[in-house]
Design an enzyme around this catalytic site. Structure first.
Site, PDB file in Angstrom:
ATOM      1  N   LYS A  20       0.807  -1.213   0.000  1.00  0.00           N
ATOM      2  CA  LYS A  20       0.000   0.000   0.000  1.00  0.00           C
ATOM      3  C   LYS A  20       0.843   1.268   0.000  1.00  0.00           C
ATOM      4  O   LYS A  20       0.434   2.274  -0.582  1.00  0.00           O
ATOM      5  CB  LYS A  20      -1.000   0.010   1.165  1.00  0.00           C
ATOM      6  N   ARG A  95      -6.524   3.708  11.232  1.00  0.00           N
ATOM      7  CA  ARG A  95      -6.358   2.251  11.334  1.00  0.00           C
ATOM      8  C   ARG A  95      -7.116   1.621  12.480  1.00  0.00           C
ATOM      9  O   ARG A  95      -6.897   0.455  12.806  1.00  0.00           O
ATOM     10  CB  ARG A  95      -4.942   1.743  11.382  1.00  0.00           C
ATOM     11  N   ARG A 134      11.488  -7.372   2.365  1.00  0.00           N
ATOM     12  CA  ARG A 134      11.693  -5.968   2.721  1.00  0.00           C
ATOM     13  C   ARG A 134      12.606  -5.848   3.931  1.00  0.00           C
ATOM     14  O   ARG A 134      13.426  -4.941   4.014  1.00  0.00           O
ATOM     15  CB  ARG A 134      10.341  -5.306   3.011  1.00  0.00           C
ATOM     16  N   ARG A 140      14.110  -2.455   8.233  1.00  0.00           N
ATOM     17  CA  ARG A 140      13.217  -1.783   9.184  1.00  0.00           C
ATOM     18  C   ARG A 140      13.214  -2.553  10.486  1.00  0.00           C
ATOM     19  O   ARG A 140      13.032  -3.768  10.501  1.00  0.00           O
ATOM     20  CB  ARG A 140      11.800  -1.707   8.596  1.00  0.00           C
ATOM     21  N   ARG A 151       1.912  -6.916  14.295  1.00  0.00           N
ATOM     22  CA  ARG A 151       1.284  -5.909  13.428  1.00  0.00           C
ATOM     23  C   ARG A 151       0.148  -6.520  12.613  1.00  0.00           C
ATOM     24  O   ARG A 151      -0.902  -5.897  12.437  1.00  0.00           O
ATOM     25  CB  ARG A 151       2.343  -5.267  12.525  1.00  0.00           C
TER      26      ARG A 151
HETATM   27  P1  ADP Z   1       2.805  -1.152   8.382  1.00  0.00           P
HETATM   28  O1  ADP Z   1       1.528  -0.876   7.668  1.00  0.00           O
HETATM   29  O2  ADP Z   1       3.685  -2.108   7.652  1.00  0.00           O
HETATM   30  O3  ADP Z   1       2.623  -1.500   9.824  1.00  0.00           O
HETATM   31  P2  ADP Z   1       3.392   1.700   8.575  1.00  0.00           P
HETATM   32  O4  ADP Z   1       4.563   2.383   7.972  1.00  0.00           O
HETATM   33  O5  ADP Z   1       2.036   2.050   8.073  1.00  0.00           O
HETATM   34  O6  ADP Z   1       3.700   0.158   8.387  1.00  0.00           O
HETATM   35  O7  ADP Z   1       3.388   1.921  10.170  1.00  0.00           O
HETATM   36  C1  ADP Z   1       4.512   1.640  10.951  1.00  0.00           C
HETATM   37  C2  ADP Z   1       4.177   1.826  12.423  1.00  0.00           C
HETATM   38  O8  ADP Z   1       3.829   3.205  12.676  1.00  0.00           O
HETATM   39  C3  ADP Z   1       2.996   1.035  12.950  1.00  0.00           C
HETATM   40  O9  ADP Z   1       3.343  -0.289  13.305  1.00  0.00           O
HETATM   41  C4  ADP Z   1       2.587   1.875  14.166  1.00  0.00           C
HETATM   42  O10 ADP Z   1       3.460   1.662  15.250  1.00  0.00           O
HETATM   43  C5  ADP Z   1       2.805   3.282  13.663  1.00  0.00           C
HETATM   44  N1  ADP Z   1       1.587   3.835  13.018  1.00  0.00           N
HETATM   45  C6  ADP Z   1       1.449   4.144  11.700  1.00  0.00           C
HETATM   46  N2  ADP Z   1       0.222   4.601  11.448  1.00  0.00           N
HETATM   47  C7  ADP Z   1      -0.459   4.570  12.619  1.00  0.00           C
HETATM   48  C8  ADP Z   1      -1.778   4.897  13.017  1.00  0.00           C
HETATM   49  N3  ADP Z   1      -2.685   5.351  12.150  1.00  0.00           N
HETATM   50  N4  ADP Z   1      -2.116   4.732  14.317  1.00  0.00           N
HETATM   51  C9  ADP Z   1      -1.231   4.298  15.204  1.00  0.00           C
HETATM   52  N5  ADP Z   1       0.026   3.955  14.911  1.00  0.00           N
HETATM   53  C10 ADP Z   1       0.428   4.087  13.631  1.00  0.00           C
END
Ligand code: ADP
Length: 203
Positions: A20, A95, A134, A140, A151
């Protein structure tokens, strides 16, 4: 010169490893709107060692969710910048249902609403394969097996239900996330064009 006021307010949702983030950037470019990834914002803050970064570092490393209040405040600030006035693509926010309510309230105050939600689906096996690739490529810190499992389970428990809310509004387009990057971009563009959005650049 033709001026397209697409005003697309988009959200892309998909499990970890669905691609995404990559597709979000491509779609935002195609429709001439900024891609806003909360994960990117948080990682940049951690890298910069800012106050925000210090608040979220341990949470991200554990694969847990940053508290809604903080996350929603970050997004409100970002959406208030001028480049998001004519539309935006959100990646990774909202989310959970609390964040859906926060975003609804914020947009409603501006007389706006989300126009379309792209649901990018990939089978669990495929997303796990992509994530381990990745992990090797990008290193990461939240891409270890244990943290990935955390996650993914948060995704299923907290994020998947937001799609039901948006489905009731009739704004969800489910897109098959298996294929080449270009194929998947073309599928998403086609779904958005079917909703009447006009591309501002070649995808
Ligand atoms: P992924 O979808 O692979 O988990 P992201 O880059 O979207 O990766 O998010 C990485 C981390 O950032 C999440 O695991 C969380 O800790 C934090 N995060 C991102 N977006 C949110 C959100 N909307 N609410 C809470 N935490 C978030």
């Amino acid at each position: 010169m033709t001026h397209h006021h697409t005003q697309a307010r988009l959200l892309i949702v998909g499990p970890q490893g669905s691609g995404k983030g990559t597709q979000g950037v491509r779609i935002a470019e195609a429709f001439g709107i900024p891609a806003i990834s909360t994960g990117d914002v948080f990682r940049a803050a951690v890298a910069a060692g800012s106050d925000l970064g210090q608040q979220v570092k341990a949470i991200i490393e554990a694969g847990d969710l940053v508290p809604d209040e903080l996350t929603s405040a970050v997004v409100r600030e970002r959406l208030s910048q001028g480049d998001a006035a004519g539309g935006f693509l959100l990646d990774g926010y909202p989310r959970n249902l609390g964040q859906v309510r926060d975003l609804d309230a914020f947009l409603e105050d501006r007389g706006e609403a989300l126009d379309a939600v792209i649901e990018l689906s990939v089978p669990r096996d495929e997303s796990i394969t992509r994530l381990s690739l990745r992990a090797q490529e990008q290193g990461r810190t939240d891409d270890t097996e244990e943290i990935i499992a955390n996650r993914l389970s948060i995704y299923e428990r907290e994020t998947a239900p937001i799609l039901e809310v948006y489905r009731e509004r009739g704004i969800v387009d489910a897109v098959d996330g298996v294929g080449s990057l270009d194929e998947i971009t073309a599928r998403i563009v086609a779904a958005l064009e079917a909703r009447g959005f006009v591309r501002s650049a070649a995808a």
